[in-house]
Design a protein around this motif. Structure first.
Motif, PDB file in Angstrom:
ATOM      1  N   ARG A 199       8.362  -1.066  -4.658  1.00 18.53           N
ATOM      2  CA  ARG A 199       8.666   0.067  -3.816  1.00 18.53           C
ATOM      3  C   ARG A 199       8.851  -0.431  -2.380  1.00 18.53           C
ATOM      4  NH1 ARG A 199       4.423   3.281  -4.933  1.00 18.53           N
ATOM      5  NH2 ARG A 199       5.342   3.986  -6.837  1.00 18.53           N
ATOM      6  N   SER A 200       9.626  -1.531  -2.279  1.00 19.51           N
ATOM      7  CA  SER A 200       9.825  -2.130  -0.964  1.00 19.51           C
ATOM      8  C   SER A 200      10.714  -1.269  -0.077  1.00 19.51           C
ATOM      9  CB  SER A 200      10.445  -3.523  -1.115  1.00 19.51           C
ATOM     10  OG  SER A 200      11.670  -3.449  -1.822  1.00 19.51           O
ATOM     11  N   ASP A 201      11.395  -0.282  -0.683  1.00 19.95           N
ATOM     12  CA  ASP A 201      12.296   0.568   0.092  1.00 19.95           C
ATOM     13  C   ASP A 201      11.736   1.983   0.232  1.00 19.95           C
ATOM     14  OD1 ASP A 201      12.507   1.227  -2.559  1.00 19.95           O
ATOM     15  OD2 ASP A 201      14.681   1.572  -2.508  1.00 19.95           O
ATOM     16  N   VAL A 202      10.404   2.097   0.396  1.00 18.80           N
ATOM     17  CA  VAL A 202       9.798   3.414   0.581  1.00 18.80           C
ATOM     18  C   VAL A 202      10.498   4.119   1.738  1.00 18.80           C
ATOM     19  CG1 VAL A 202       7.711   4.638   1.263  1.00 18.80           C
ATOM     20  CG2 VAL A 202       7.569   2.722  -0.315  1.00 18.80           C
ATOM     21  N   ASP A 253       1.529  -2.394   3.570  1.00 24.57           N
ATOM     22  CA  ASP A 253       2.343  -3.292   2.748  1.00 24.57           C
ATOM     23  C   ASP A 253       2.084  -3.093   1.262  1.00 24.57           C
ATOM     24  OD1 ASP A 253       3.541  -4.373   4.969  1.00 24.57           O
ATOM     25  OD2 ASP A 253       2.314  -6.198   5.004  1.00 24.57           O
ATOM     26  N   ARG A 303       4.212  -0.275   0.065  1.00 21.83           N
ATOM     27  CA  ARG A 303       5.597  -0.730  -0.083  1.00 21.83           C
ATOM     28  C   ARG A 303       5.763  -1.601  -1.328  1.00 21.83           C
ATOM     29  NH1 ARG A 303       8.058   1.011   4.353  1.00 21.83           N
ATOM     30  NH2 ARG A 303       7.017   0.961   6.382  1.00 21.83           N
TER      31      ARG A 303
END
Length: 281
Positions: free
Chosen positions: A20-23, A134, A137
């Motif tokens: 979910r790095s593009d929250v 982090d 994310r």
């Protein structure tokens, strides 16, 4: 909120976190400072720590790791404390959960991650705020910092009566619900296994939608990560900071004053202070 079975870490689910790095949405922090300081003997959030109110320290740290901040203060007074530019103030409720919901109401609806901290943990570094953010994310639903137990933690009960017959025995024991009063007679019970327990600090980070959903029923809870976990959310524990003590008593405030110089020299000293250097983005 998604059904429990659909949440990572829910019943029958793997604890492997999805990417979910593009929250979407900004990071907002709610600083809880609405208490009356019953155990401290006054509103500790306005007592001095290093030339500033206790409250100013978590606000400064949060500003270095957030896009916006809401500070929840008592209805009666803020003792002359003026928040840095861009920081929103709102009035707290009668309980912690009510104060969290007051803070949530002041956070923009487009927030993607919400961090909750409190004035009682004034020495958390900006790095710790970033660490829990982090984890969201990276796929967690919530993230909290925790320290390993270094002492034995015992369950205790307050004895309603003591009799000596083949040793000390307790009669009419009851579990304490708060302070146990002056010089109580305590009886030790089970010891908690240190390997599977942690002392949890703040700040806590959450997926904004799950945190709002957990509070939608206006229920009471000691802390928010438990509410998210009960709904099936994946709560990750990151390493805490030993100097990030919980200030509850005047003695602990004195300890925080001693630790402040160490935290600033060992941590990210340029990110501490009044927050004047860091404007809300």
């Amino acid at each position: 909120m998604r059904p429990v079975a659909d949440l990572p870490g829910g019943p029958g689910r793997s604890t492997r976190r999805p990417d979910r790095s593009d929250v979407a949405g900004p990071v907002w922090t709610i600083v809880l400072a609405g208490g009356g300081g019953t155990r401290f003997g006054g509103p500790k959030q306005f007592f001095d720590l290093g030339g500033e109110p206790l409250l100013a320290h978590p606000v400064a740290a949060a500003r270095a790791a957030s896009d916006g901040i809401v500070v929840v203060v008592p209805a009666a007074t803020v003792d002359g404390w003026a928040p840095p530019p861009g920081v929103r103030l709102t009035t707290g409720g009668a309980t912690r959960a009510e104060s969290v919901r007051a803070g949530l109401a002041a956070v923009p609806v487009d927030a993607g991650i919400i961090v909750i901290t409190d004035a009682a943990h004034p020495l958390a570094t900006p790095a710790l705020y970033r660490c829990v953010v982090d984890e969201i994310r990276a796929g967690a639903d919530a993230a909290v910092p925790g320290l390993p137990l270094t002492e034995v933690v015992k369950e205790i009960r307050v004895a309603g009566g003591i009799q000596a017959a083949g040793g000390i025995q307790a009669a009419g024991e009851i579990k304490p619900t708060g302070g146990v009063g002056p010089s109580p007679r305590l009886v030790a019970g089970a010891s908690l296994p240190r390997e599977t327990h942690r002392l949890v600090q703040t700040p806590h980070a959450f997926r904004a939608d799950l945190l709002r959903a957990a509070h939608a029923g206006a229920r009471e809870a000691v802390e928010d990560s438990a509410m998210v976990a009960e709904a099936g959310g994946l709560v990750v524990v990151v390493p805490g900071e030993p100097a990030n003590i919980h200030v509850t008593t005047p003695d602990e405030l004195a300890m925080a004053r001693l630790l402040l110089t160490h935290v600033r020299s060992e941590g990210e000293s340029d990110e501490f202070g009044t927050g004047r250097v860091h404007a809300v983005r």
